[in-house]
Design a protein around this motif. Structure first.
Motif, PDB file in Angstrom:
ATOM      1  N   PRO A 167     -10.094  -4.866  10.716  1.00 53.43           N
ATOM      2  CA  PRO A 167     -10.324  -5.631   9.476  1.00 53.43           C
ATOM      3  C   PRO A 167     -11.717  -5.425   8.897  1.00 53.43           C
ATOM      4  O   PRO A 167     -11.892  -5.391   7.672  1.00 53.43           O
ATOM      5  N   HIS A 168     -12.709  -5.256   9.751  1.00 52.55           N
ATOM      6  CA  HIS A 168     -14.085  -5.095   9.272  1.00 52.55           C
ATOM      7  C   HIS A 168     -14.292  -3.720   8.635  1.00 52.55           C
ATOM      8  O   HIS A 168     -14.935  -3.601   7.586  1.00 52.55           O
ATOM      9  N   GLU A 200     -12.508  -3.648   5.280  1.00 50.65           N
ATOM     10  CA  GLU A 200     -13.315  -4.316   4.246  1.00 50.65           C
ATOM     11  C   GLU A 200     -14.419  -3.387   3.750  1.00 50.65           C
ATOM     12  O   GLU A 200     -14.700  -3.313   2.547  1.00 50.65           O
ATOM     13  N   VAL A 235      -6.293  -7.161   4.259  1.00 47.96           N
ATOM     14  CA  VAL A 235      -7.218  -7.563   5.325  1.00 47.96           C
ATOM     15  C   VAL A 235      -6.810  -8.913   5.908  1.00 47.96           C
ATOM     16  O   VAL A 235      -6.868  -9.121   7.124  1.00 47.96           O
ATOM     17  N   ARG A 248      -5.997  -9.733   9.827  1.00 42.89           N
ATOM     18  CA  ARG A 248      -6.658 -10.816  10.570  1.00 42.89           C
ATOM     19  C   ARG A 248      -5.628 -11.805  11.123  1.00 42.89           C
ATOM     20  O   ARG A 248      -5.773 -12.300  12.248  1.00 42.89           O
ATOM     21  N   SER A 249      -4.603 -12.080  10.349  1.00 42.63           N
ATOM     22  CA  SER A 249      -3.553 -12.993  10.795  1.00 42.63           C
ATOM     23  C   SER A 249      -2.854 -12.448  12.030  1.00 42.63           C
ATOM     24  O   SER A 249      -2.568 -13.193  12.977  1.00 42.63           O
ATOM     25  N   THR A 269      -4.109 -10.378  14.302  1.00 41.50           N
ATOM     26  CA  THR A 269      -4.973 -10.421  15.480  1.00 41.50           C
ATOM     27  C   THR A 269      -5.009 -11.822  16.084  1.00 41.50           C
ATOM     28  O   THR A 269      -5.093 -11.975  17.309  1.00 41.50           O
ATOM     29  N   LYS A 270      -4.916 -12.845  15.237  1.00 40.06           N
ATOM     30  CA  LYS A 270      -4.871 -14.220  15.750  1.00 40.06           C
ATOM     31  C   LYS A 270      -3.517 -14.511  16.394  1.00 40.06           C
ATOM     32  O   LYS A 270      -3.442 -15.068  17.489  1.00 40.06           O
ATOM     33  N   GLN A 283     -11.666 -11.084  19.585  1.00 36.90           N
ATOM     34  CA  GLN A 283     -12.438 -10.720  18.402  1.00 36.90           C
ATOM     35  C   GLN A 283     -13.937 -10.845  18.640  1.00 36.90           C
ATOM     36  O   GLN A 283     -14.710 -10.896  17.685  1.00 36.90           O
TER      37      GLN A 283
END
Length: 387
Positions: free
Chosen positions: A288-289, A292, A326, A330-331, A333-334, A340
């Motif tokens: 995600p980073h 971005e 993104v 992120r969703s 990975t959670k 993280q």
């Protein structure tokens, strides 16, 4: 998009539930096979999968030996030690049954048997002189896509880095894609390998070497994985979800074969080499980073294609489309409980500079990234994972 492009993959691919039961029949393409080495993991022996293959091959008149010495994220030394142990025996065929580490190692064992060079001397692109012993690949995770790529990844402990060997001679002659073999995968492995496969597809689609062939495989990989990774994680017994993940992983491998991965993988390699963070986890943490960071350099129509393949809303501005992509990553990975925080693996602030210096050496992948990544950018990306 690349001005010219090439694509190469495995000689024959057989897929479907329980297709491993057909292995002996498909071995006819190799001619007269008398002996085979099965390189695998202890878990495959415990599950009875290896014994089932041995019975099948024995009935076909093929003698088998078993090798379980390949370690996760194998080093050059580990691969060469295993080769030294088996080199006194003449095998007509090598069979890789396992995850990406096993499959990559089998490729290297195959060419070590026919080339005078060491593994270290093969590191790079097209440095393998001649074809190896024929290989069969049977993946048991839905992650690397190694079964259809000309790549093998090894760890260099002295440089605290993972690095690639790329050669057409590493392509297997036969691949069996059997989703039943992945039904027993634990949730953490399902999550990390699945996100690894997604990263292959996404990075290939935005790569500077993206082309019509890689785009086709990348988008279908993104589509399959996006619609099945959460289900495969929640319900590991779903053969339907497992098959979509396994085919999606294979397509991701086909995409990266001609387009290549990019900065996510370049930054992940030192995390695996120095801190032994599983490759899929490292990719998931960074994805995600890095996305971005890359978003302003990715064409609007490319982002819309990714969002559509992910099943996301595609209307609105380029920035909104990028945010949706993104946010979904992120969703996942959670939802998939992927770590993280690099602190969990012993990484500290003082490690950031040497990690960035190591990543900067992976120019083969950094050159594919849609946006130039300077050392200070890499440091800032690592810092985002040190809250």
């Amino acid at each position: 998009m690349a001005a010219s492009y090439t694509h190469q993959t495995a000689g024959k691919i057989v897929g479907g539930p329980h297709c491993t039961r057909e292995l002996a029949a498909h071995l006819r393409l190799f001619g007269d096979i008398k002996s085979a080495l099965i390189v695998t993991q202890p878990s495959m022996i415990r599950q009875g999968i290896v014994e089932e293959l041995r019975r099948q091959l024995s009935a076909a008149g093929i003698a088998t030996e078993i090798e379980t010495g390949i370690k996760p994220e194998p080093t050059v030394q580990n691969v060469e030690q295993v080769y030294d142990r088996i080199s006194g025996q003449a095998f007509d065929l090598y069979i890789g049954l396992g995850g990406g580490s096993v499959l990559d190692a089998v490729k290297l064992l195959s060419v070590l048997a026919t080339n005078p060079a060491s593994v270290s001397e093969m590191i790079g692109t097209d440095l393998v002189g001649q074809a190896g012993i024929p290989t069969v690949m049977i993946p048991t995770t839905s992650g690397t896509g190694s079964e259809v790529t000309p790549n093998a990844i090894v760890t260099l402990p002295e440089e605290q880095l993972k690095i690639g060997i790329v050669s057409r001679h590493l392509l297997p002659q036969l691949v069996l894609i059997d989703p039943v073999l992945t039904v027993g995968l634990p949730q953490p492995i399902t999550a990390s390998t699945g996100m690894d496969a997604f990263t292959h597809a996404l990075e290939s689609f935005i790569s500077n070497k993206a082309n019509p062939l890689s785009d086709m495989f990348a988008l279908e990989s993104i589509r399959l994985i996006s619609r099945s990774i959460a289900e495969a994680y929640r319900d590991g017994s779903s053969v339907t979800a497992r098959e979509r993940m396994l085919v999606g992983s294979m397509y991701g491998g086909m995409a990266l074969t001609s387009a290549g991965t990019a900065a996510v993988h370049a930054l992940a390699y030192p995390l695996g080499g120095k801190f032994h963070i599983p490759h899929g986890v490292a990719n998931s943490m960074l994805l995600p980073h890095v996305m971005e960071f890359n978003m302003d350099a990715i064409a609007e129509d490319r982002l819309a294609c990714v969002a559509e393949a992910m099943g996301l809303q595609t209307g609105g501005t380029k920035a909104k489309t990028a945010d949706r992509i993104v946010a979904q990553i992120r969703s996942w990975t959670k939802e998939l409980h992927i770590p993280q925080n690099l602190h969990d693996y012993g990484v500290t602030e003082r490690d950031v500079a040497p990690l960035a210096e190591a990543a900067a050496k992976v120019t083969r992948l950094l050159n594919n990234n849609p946006k130039q990544v300077f050392v200070q950018d890499m440091q800032a990306l690592y810092h985002k994972l040190l809250p």
